[in-house]
Design an enzyme around this catalytic site. Structure first.
Site, mmCIF file in Angstrom:
data_model
loop_
_atom_site.group_PDB
_atom_site.id
_atom_site.type_symbol
_atom_site.label_atom_id
_atom_site.label_comp_id
_atom_site.label_asym_id
_atom_site.label_seq_id
_atom_site.Cartn_x
_atom_site.Cartn_y
_atom_site.Cartn_z
ATOM 1 C CD GLU A 1 13.439 79.199 25.773
ATOM 2 O OE1 GLU A 1 12.346 79.593 26.234
ATOM 3 O OE2 GLU A 1 14.532 79.426 26.328
ATOM 4 C CG HIS B 1 9.249 80.870 30.159
ATOM 5 N ND1 HIS B 1 8.013 81.447 30.394
ATOM 6 C CD2 HIS B 1 10.031 81.861 29.668
ATOM 7 C CE1 HIS B 1 8.053 82.723 30.042
ATOM 8 N NE2 HIS B 1 9.258 82.998 29.607
ATOM 9 C CG ASP C 1 4.819 79.778 31.112
ATOM 10 O OD1 ASP C 1 5.695 80.638 30.932
ATOM 11 O OD2 ASP C 1 3.704 80.050 31.606
ATOM 12 C CE LYS D 1 14.277 86.208 25.509
ATOM 13 N NZ LYS D 1 13.256 85.144 25.538
ATOM 14 C CG ASP E 1 14.140 82.162 23.824
ATOM 15 O OD1 ASP E 1 13.474 81.704 22.883
ATOM 16 O OD2 ASP E 1 13.637 82.556 24.896
ATOM 17 C CD GLU F 1 8.435 81.810 26.591
ATOM 18 O OE1 GLU F 1 8.001 82.968 26.592
ATOM 19 O OE2 GLU F 1 9.588 81.506 26.228
#
Length: 471
Positions: free
Chosen positions: A301, A380, A353, A221, A275, A330
């Site tokens: 992402e 995801h 997702d 992240k 992400d 997602e």
């Protein structure tokens, strides 16, 4: 045997993942992974049950449960076999109640609630036929699979006739691919090492564990602080690029192989993805990701708002000279968003997702569009229940639709699987094992004890936590 749907139950199930930092990122800093869960029941000498859920991160989960109840009420009195004859028509009917549709349409709470209900019907269908969901669908004829798909509003991107031709072209080789994936498993990547709330020590320890477990794709992240992101990224890179951490006997993978070409793989064939979870405006995203070039990510992402198709296209164009791709999906709330992302050439990777889209029938439409446009699907799967769900969807994509898994990787997060009767699992090569239990359906049934313990607000865990003054 004639049966009717007689009743349903909903459960607001919440797990206290905020206490450990699991799931933390630049946008979502306080996550209690939650399931808005539904079980649909029939009458008859051998009653059927189908389980479904959608995923939230805590507050508001009760609102989704209320929306699920509003939608599931429409099923009372229906013959499930009639619904199963054409799951595409069933999906259209479920999505077309004029009053409930008004509070979407096909987006937001009502849409993710529709996903839980549609998934519960698919679960019931698969259980009745004695097959895991993926197996039920790949065993369908091309005509049956097309009839199970939602096509409204996407025929300017793919028609039923085009979809049918694509599926027929893959039909003769389905069994061969099924044999391959049962033997090898489906490629996975790991996010569990890269949550934003983890210390550097924990990131390093979990990354080493993931390499030792056979993974070679990793995601972290980003978005809170560029200097911190580079530091954490270099920590991960220093481990995944170092042969000393590979499993015994492993030489890594060839970074120049076709499945890794263009992914910025390091010397051991390891790939890093990043992400941002939607935190940036478009110009900010471009400059921020350029500043992370040193950690050599394959893609960024969710660099900006999930509905901004042209924004994603601009980011992709700007980052292409830097060798960094764009992925999203997602939070793409319906098939029309995916249609436009593909038409605008805005993404390098399509990330469906299983709970944001309104169930399997809508997922099928996105898989078909992505295959037509030649974009790999890497679902995801963070959260609770998503890994259990999406292995089925990736198997459907590989065996029946795209026919390829060479460049695809499916997210794996090692959280909360113990709450499911049929949890997903990973083999020693960092790949998902193929669900094979004839009773598991869509693999989403939660243990009754877990519901009793974590149902909000009166489950035993939450009652105890309230007495101790937390939450």
């Amino acid at each position: 045997m004639s049966r009717k749907i007689t009743h349903f139950e909903t459960h607001d199930v919440r797990f206290p993942t905020s206490l450990t930092g699991d799931g933390t990122d630049a946008m979502n800093t306080d996550c209690d992974y939650s399931s808005a869960y539904v079980s649909i029941h029939t009458d008859g000498e051998s009653p059927l049950v189908g389980h479904g859920m959608t995923f939230t991160i805590g507050r508001g989960n009760e609102i989704v449960c209320q929306a699920i109840a509003a939608l599931a009420t429409r099923l009372i009195g229906r013959d499930p076999e009639e619904l199963f004859r054409s799951m595409g028509k069933t999906w259209d009917w479920m999505s077309s109640d004029p009053q409930l549709r008004w509070i979407g349409p096909e987006k937001g709470v009502i849409h993710i609630a529709a996903g839980a209900v549609n998934n519960a019907l698919w679960d019931m269908f698969a259980r009745l036929r004695g097959k895991p969901l993926w197996n039920l669908i790949v065993d369908m004829t091309p005509e049956e699979l097309v009839d199970a798909t939602a096509f409204r509003y996407i025929t300017d991107a793919i028609t039923r006739e085009e979809a049918l031709a694509m599926l027929k072209a893959k039909e003769s080789s389905k069994k061969e691919r099924e044999t391959i994936v049962r033997k090898l498993g489906y490629p996975a990547y790991v996010t569990s090492a890269g949550w934003l709330g983890y210390s550097d020590e924990k990131v390093a320890r979990l990354t080493k564990d993931a390499v030792a477990a056979g993974f070679n794709h990793f995601k972290m992240k980003v978005g809170a602080d560029p200097a911190s992101d580079v530091r954490r990224g270099l920590i991960i890179r220093s481990i995944i690029d170092d042969p000393q951490y590979l499993p015994p006997g492993s030489k890594g993978r060839d970074p120049n192989s076709p499945e890794l070409k263009g992914k910025n793989a390091g010397p051991t064939g390891a790939v890093l993805m990043i992400d941002a979870n939607q935190v940036w405006d478009v110009p900010q995203a471009i400059e921020y990701v350029k500043s992370l070039e040193a950690i050599k990510p394959w893609f960024i992402e969710e660099p900006t708002a999930p509905d901004d198709i042209l924004g994603h296209a601009a980011i992709r164009k700007a980052l292409k000279p830097h060798g960094i791709g764009v992925a999203t999906g997602e939070h793409a709330h319906n098939r029309m968003v995916f249609k436009q992302l593909l038409q605008a050439e805005a993404i390098d990777v399509c990330q469906i997702d299983s709970c944001r889209l309104a169930g399997v029938s809508e997922v099928l439409s996105v898989l078909l569009m992505a295959a037509k446009f030649g974009v790999p699907v890497c679902p995801h799967a963070g959260g609770v229940g998503l890994c259990e769900y999406v292995i089925h969807l990736s198997l459907i994509d590989y065996v029946a639709i795209s026919g390829t898994m060479e460049r695809n990787v499916l997210e794996f997060v090692d959280h909360l699987h113990e709450h499911f009767l049929y949890p997903c699992s990973i083999n020693s090569q960092g790949r998902y094992n193929v669900p094979s239990n004839s009773a598991e359906g869509y693999s989403i049934e939660i243990h009754k004890q877990s519901i009793a313990e974590y149902e909000w607000p009166n489950g035993s865990y939450w009652v105890k936590a309230k007495g101790q003054g937390s939450k």
